[in-house]
Design an enzyme around this catalytic site. Sequence first.
Site, PDB file in Angstrom:
ATOM      1  CE1 TYR A  91       0.729  -9.069   2.272  1.00 14.94           C
ATOM      2  CE2 TYR A  91       2.248  -7.432   1.395  1.00 14.94           C
ATOM      3  CZ  TYR A  91       0.959  -7.913   1.551  1.00 14.94           C
ATOM      4  OH  TYR A  91      -0.093  -7.242   0.968  1.00 14.94           O
ATOM      5  CE  LYS A  96      -0.631  -6.953   4.771  1.00 11.59           C
ATOM      6  NZ  LYS A  96      -0.164  -5.737   4.054  1.00 11.59           N
ATOM      7  CB  THR A 114      -0.937  -0.002   1.228  1.00 18.04           C
ATOM      8  OG1 THR A 114      -1.666  -1.232   1.245  1.00 18.04           O
ATOM      9  CG2 THR A 114      -1.921   1.157   1.185  1.00 18.04           C
TER      10      THR A 114
END
Length: 295
Positions: free
Chosen positions: A133, A162, A47
Amino acid sequence: MARFGQLLTAMITPLKENGKIDFDGAAVLAKWLVEQGNDGLVVAGTTGEGSTLTHKEQGELVAAVVAAVDVPVVGGAGSNDTRAAIDLTERVTEAGAAGVLHVAGYYNRPSQVGLDIHFRTCAKATDLPIMLYDIPVRTGREITTETIATLAHEVPNIVAVKDAAGHPDETARLISLVPDDFEVYSGDDSLTLPLLAIGAVGVVSVASHWVSQEMSDMLAAFQRGDNQTAAAINQKLLSSYAFEASDAAPNPVPAKCILRLLGLPSGPCRLPMGPEPQGLEYKARQLLMSLGKPC
């Protein structure tokens, strides 16, 4: 309490119109997010457009956010080049981060053996705790349950994942295999409540850019056993989950649009992400209005 907190925003990187990082804006946004109830922040991740930042920019950005807030800052250091990931890990460590985020090598589609060696090598470059991740929709390669579990048992500073793989059943199996102190964070807002139900400790969120308080309330309700309230809040947030990414407006385009409407630092995205599609601002205003937020 989870190592990095329960609610972490995967923070956008504010940019100026000329494409340069707005470091002052990043500090302002980080402080505002903490005021809204975030326990920590993830900086220069997906992001945060980490893949389009230079290594120098990533280090400086993490340092600017660390200096601005008093919550854990997890710095993105992922790359599909292990040498680059090591350099980024060292820069994020020097910048004062509380942890490091490492995504699976994207585009290359490495084998699980390659991923295992990659993560072990990156872990040796820092004493900080590392959050893996797993987001195969973007990387083209999942980190398998077996790979994560092996790393969790054998590499002391690989301590969390994550999870944006989208398979809660497999996440449940992972939780049954890893050490008790290994932490799973939801990396998909729409699956946060289901993942909490099987043992996740929190979420690294995108929608929390504009619904931090609601997300925090949902987490708190679940933690105290009030599942009815948690489910009701989750239902209220479904439109936010749907808004945060689409083929026409990939993350972080929608988040930057909403932040602009809220009067917070945002700016454009770097190419090749592209500009906002026509009509996105209207949808953002409608969403904010439905949530009772002035814009």
